[in-house]
Design a protein around this motif. Structure first.
Motif, PDB file in Angstrom:
ATOM      1  N   VAL A  46      44.921  31.955  32.624  1.00  0.00           N
ATOM      2  CA  VAL A  46      44.564  32.270  31.242  1.00  0.00           C
ATOM      3  C   VAL A  46      45.734  32.953  30.534  1.00  0.00           C
ATOM      4  O   VAL A  46      46.346  33.879  31.087  1.00  0.00           O
ATOM      5  CB  VAL A  46      43.338  33.213  31.189  1.00  0.00           C
ATOM      6  CG1 VAL A  46      43.015  33.604  29.755  1.00  0.00           C
ATOM      7  CG2 VAL A  46      42.129  32.548  31.848  1.00  0.00           C
ATOM      8  N   ALA A  47      46.037  32.505  29.324  1.00  0.00           N
ATOM      9  CA  ALA A  47      46.989  33.195  28.459  1.00  0.00           C
ATOM     10  C   ALA A  47      46.198  34.005  27.438  1.00  0.00           C
ATOM     11  O   ALA A  47      45.195  33.532  26.903  1.00  0.00           O
ATOM     12  CB  ALA A  47      47.894  32.198  27.747  1.00  0.00           C
ATOM     13  N   ILE A  48      46.650  35.226  27.167  1.00  0.00           N
ATOM     14  CA  ILE A  48      45.975  36.103  26.207  1.00  0.00           C
ATOM     15  C   ILE A  48      46.931  36.406  25.074  1.00  0.00           C
ATOM     16  O   ILE A  48      47.926  37.110  25.271  1.00  0.00           O
ATOM     17  CB  ILE A  48      45.522  37.425  26.854  1.00  0.00           C
ATOM     18  CG1 ILE A  48      44.695  37.182  28.118  1.00  0.00           C
ATOM     19  CG2 ILE A  48      44.732  38.257  25.850  1.00  0.00           C
ATOM     20  CD1 ILE A  48      44.382  38.470  28.883  1.00  0.00           C
ATOM     21  N   THR A  49      46.665  35.868  23.883  1.00  0.00           N
ATOM     22  CA  THR A  49      47.455  36.290  22.729  1.00  0.00           C
ATOM     23  C   THR A  49      46.928  37.658  22.280  1.00  0.00           C
ATOM     24  O   THR A  49      45.735  37.932  22.368  1.00  0.00           O
ATOM     25  CB  THR A  49      47.356  35.294  21.566  1.00  0.00           C
ATOM     26  OG1 THR A  49      46.028  35.332  21.002  1.00  0.00           O
ATOM     27  CG2 THR A  49      47.680  33.879  22.006  1.00  0.00           C
ATOM     28  N   VAL A  69      41.574  44.910  22.781  1.00  0.00           N
ATOM     29  CA  VAL A  69      40.693  44.029  23.552  1.00  0.00           C
ATOM     30  C   VAL A  69      41.491  43.231  24.581  1.00  0.00           C
ATOM     31  O   VAL A  69      41.057  43.058  25.716  1.00  0.00           O
ATOM     32  CB  VAL A  69      39.910  43.088  22.622  1.00  0.00           C
ATOM     33  CG1 VAL A  69      39.075  42.098  23.438  1.00  0.00           C
ATOM     34  CG2 VAL A  69      38.993  43.891  21.694  1.00  0.00           C
ATOM     35  N   GLY A  70      42.674  42.766  24.189  1.00  0.00           N
ATOM     36  CA  GLY A  70      43.492  41.984  25.109  1.00  0.00           C
ATOM     37  C   GLY A  70      43.823  42.731  26.388  1.00  0.00           C
ATOM     38  O   GLY A  70      43.788  42.158  27.480  1.00  0.00           O
ATOM     39  N   ARG A  71      44.147  44.021  26.271  1.00  0.00           N
ATOM     40  CA  ARG A  71      44.453  44.825  27.459  1.00  0.00           C
ATOM     41  C   ARG A  71      43.251  44.923  28.392  1.00  0.00           C
ATOM     42  O   ARG A  71      43.373  44.789  29.613  1.00  0.00           O
ATOM     43  CB  ARG A  71      44.878  46.245  27.054  1.00  0.00           C
ATOM     44  CG  ARG A  71      46.195  46.375  26.362  1.00  0.00           C
ATOM     45  CD  ARG A  71      46.684  47.817  26.378  1.00  0.00           C
ATOM     46  NE  ARG A  71      45.663  48.787  26.033  1.00  0.00           N
ATOM     47  CZ  ARG A  71      45.394  49.199  24.807  1.00  0.00           C
ATOM     48  NH1 ARG A  71      46.047  48.673  23.776  1.00  0.00           N
ATOM     49  NH2 ARG A  71      44.463  50.118  24.585  1.00  0.00           N
ATOM     50  N   LEU A 127      41.012  40.218  34.790  1.00  0.00           N
ATOM     51  CA  LEU A 127      41.488  38.930  35.287  1.00  0.00           C
ATOM     52  C   LEU A 127      42.481  39.137  36.422  1.00  0.00           C
ATOM     53  O   LEU A 127      43.049  40.214  36.592  1.00  0.00           O
ATOM     54  CB  LEU A 127      42.154  38.148  34.149  1.00  0.00           C
ATOM     55  CG  LEU A 127      41.244  37.687  33.005  1.00  0.00           C
ATOM     56  CD1 LEU A 127      42.081  37.148  31.843  1.00  0.00           C
ATOM     57  CD2 LEU A 127      40.256  36.628  33.479  1.00  0.00           C
ATOM     58  N   ASP A 128      42.713  38.091  37.171  1.00  0.00           N
ATOM     59  CA  ASP A 128      43.698  38.117  38.249  1.00  0.00           C
ATOM     60  C   ASP A 128      45.097  38.206  37.629  1.00  0.00           C
ATOM     61  O   ASP A 128      45.503  37.297  36.893  1.00  0.00           O
ATOM     62  CB  ASP A 128      43.559  36.846  39.078  1.00  0.00           C
ATOM     63  CG  ASP A 128      44.556  36.768  40.231  1.00  0.00           C
ATOM     64  OD1 ASP A 128      45.442  37.638  40.334  1.00  0.00           O
ATOM     65  OD2 ASP A 128      44.444  35.808  41.028  1.00  0.00           O
ATOM     66  N   PRO A 129      45.859  39.271  37.898  1.00  0.00           N
ATOM     67  CA  PRO A 129      47.191  39.399  37.288  1.00  0.00           C
ATOM     68  C   PRO A 129      48.102  38.210  37.569  1.00  0.00           C
ATOM     69  O   PRO A 129      48.928  37.844  36.726  1.00  0.00           O
ATOM     70  CB  PRO A 129      47.743  40.687  37.928  1.00  0.00           C
ATOM     71  CG  PRO A 129      46.550  41.448  38.382  1.00  0.00           C
ATOM     72  CD  PRO A 129      45.533  40.410  38.770  1.00  0.00           C
TER      73      PRO A 129
END
Length: 295
Positions: free
Chosen positions: A3-6, A12-14, A20-22
Motif C-alpha cells: 500500500v502507498a499512502i499519500t 491520519v496517514g501516520r 500496516l506492515d512497514p
C-alpha cells in the motif's frame, strides 16, 4: 498487500502506516521528497503497489500549497500515476460535507477530487469523513491549548451545531476495510458513534484538561474573522477558515447523502474521557506558535 499512502506523514496517514506492515508500505509526502502533483514521482512510488490510500490534504492555503493544487491537481496526478503503475484500487479520505456550490474552496475542491476518483475507472472507495481526533490531531490539541492559555473560549454561533467525533483508530479501521475491499458502497460517510453539540464536546475536552473557561457564543462572522487572523499570525492556526465553515454547518451528517459503512466496520467508540485524555497535548499556546517567532 503493498500500500502507498499519500499524505503518509500527516495525522491520519501516520496512524494508518502504524497499522500496516512497514515492509509493504510506501510513505508518499513532501517529507519523503514527492510533491503531490508530480505524476512521474508518484508513479515511481506506486510501482508494485496493490492499492493507494489517498490521505493527502490541507485545511488552509500557504503559498503554492493551494486547495486547487493539493486537492484537485494532486488527485488528478494520483489517479494518472496509479493507472501508469498498475494500481488496482484507490481509497480516498475526503470530507463529510464536501460538495459543489458552497462558496468554500475547501469543500468544492474536495468534491472535485472525489469526482476525479469516481471517473478514474479504478476500483475505489471514497470515505466522506467527519471530525477525526487522536494523538497529534488539531481538534483536541487546539481546544486544550486554548483553554489552558485564555480564560474565555468563543463558541460558534448562537444555535448549537452538532458533531460526531471519530477516534483516529476507528477511522483507520474503516480505511483498512476499504483497502481490503470490505466496503461494498463506492462512497460512504464516516462518522463517530456519539452525536453531541459542539459546545458539549468542547466542555468535555476542557474538563479532561482541567479547565473551566467562560464560554462566549460568537456570531459566525466573528469566528471567520478570528480564523483569518490566526491564519495570518500563527504557524498552525487556532482555527482555519475552512474549519470555521465546517463548525458553522455542523459535522454530523453527510452532504450529499452517503450511507455509513456496514456494521462491524463503522466507528463504534464513544467520545470518552479516556480517549480524549490519550490525545491531550503538552503545554499551551505561546510565542513559539507565532509566525514571527519562526523567522
Amino acid at each position: 498487500m503493498r500500500v502507498a499512502i499519500t499524505g503518509g506523514s500527516g495525522f491520519v496517514g501516520r496512524h494508518l502506516a502504524e497499522r500496516l506492515d512497514p515492509a509493504e508500505t510506501v510513505i508518499v509526502s513532501r517529507r519523503t521528497g514527492v510533491e503531490i502533483d508530480d505524476v512521474d514521482a508518484l508513479a515511481a512510488a506506486f510501482e508494485g503497489c496493490d492499492a493507494v490510500a489517498h490521505c493527502a490534504g490541507i485545511n488552509r492555503e500557504i503559498g503554492e500549497q493551494t486547495f486547487q493544487r493539493v486537492h484537485v491537481e494532486g488527485t488528478r496526478a494520483v489517479v494518472e500515476a496509479a493507472q501508469r503503475a498498475g494500481v488496482k484500487r484507490i481509497v480516498m479520505l475526503s470530507f463529510l460535507r464536501a460538495r459543489p456550490g458552497t462558496g468554500s474552496a475547501y469543500h468544492e475542491t474536495k468534491w472535485a477530487a472525489e469526482e476525479l476518483i469516481r471517473s478514474s475507472g479504478l476500483d475505489h472507495t471514497i470515505l466522506k469523513s467527519g471530525m477525526i481526533y487522536g494523538p497529534g490531531d488539531h481538534m483536541i490539541d487546539h481546544v486544550t491549548k486554548a483553554v489552558r492559555t485564555w480564560p474565555v473560549f468563543g463558541t460558534v454561533g448562537y444555535t448549537e451545531k452538532k458533531v460526531r467525533p471519530i477516534p483516529v483508530h476507528d477511522a483507520v479501521g474503516v480505511l483498512l476495510a476499504a483497502l481490503d475491499g470490505r466496503i461494498p458502497d463506492p462512497t460512504v460517510a464516516v462518522m463517530g458513534a456519539e452525536e453531541l453539540e459542539l459546545g458539549a464536546a468542547v466542555r468535555r475536552i476542557a474538563g479532561v484538561a482541567g479547565r473551566r473557561p467562560l464560554y462566549v457564543p460568537l456570531p459566525v462572522w466573528a469566528i471567520k474573522a478570528l480564523a483569518q487572523l490566526t491564519e495570518w499570525v500563527m504557524v498552525t492556526p487556532l482555527v482555519a477558515k475552512a474549519q470555521a465553515r465546517m463548525l458553522a454547518e455542523g459535522v454530523n451528517e453527510s452532504a450529499p447523502f452517503a450511507p455509513e459503512p456496514p456494521a462491524g466496520i463503522r466507528p463504534s467508540s464513544l467520545f470518552t474521557e479516556d480517549l480524549i485524555r490519550a490525545a491531550l497535548p503538552a503545554g499551551r499556546f505561546g510565542l513559539q506558535d507565532l509566525r514571527l517567532a519562526r523567522r
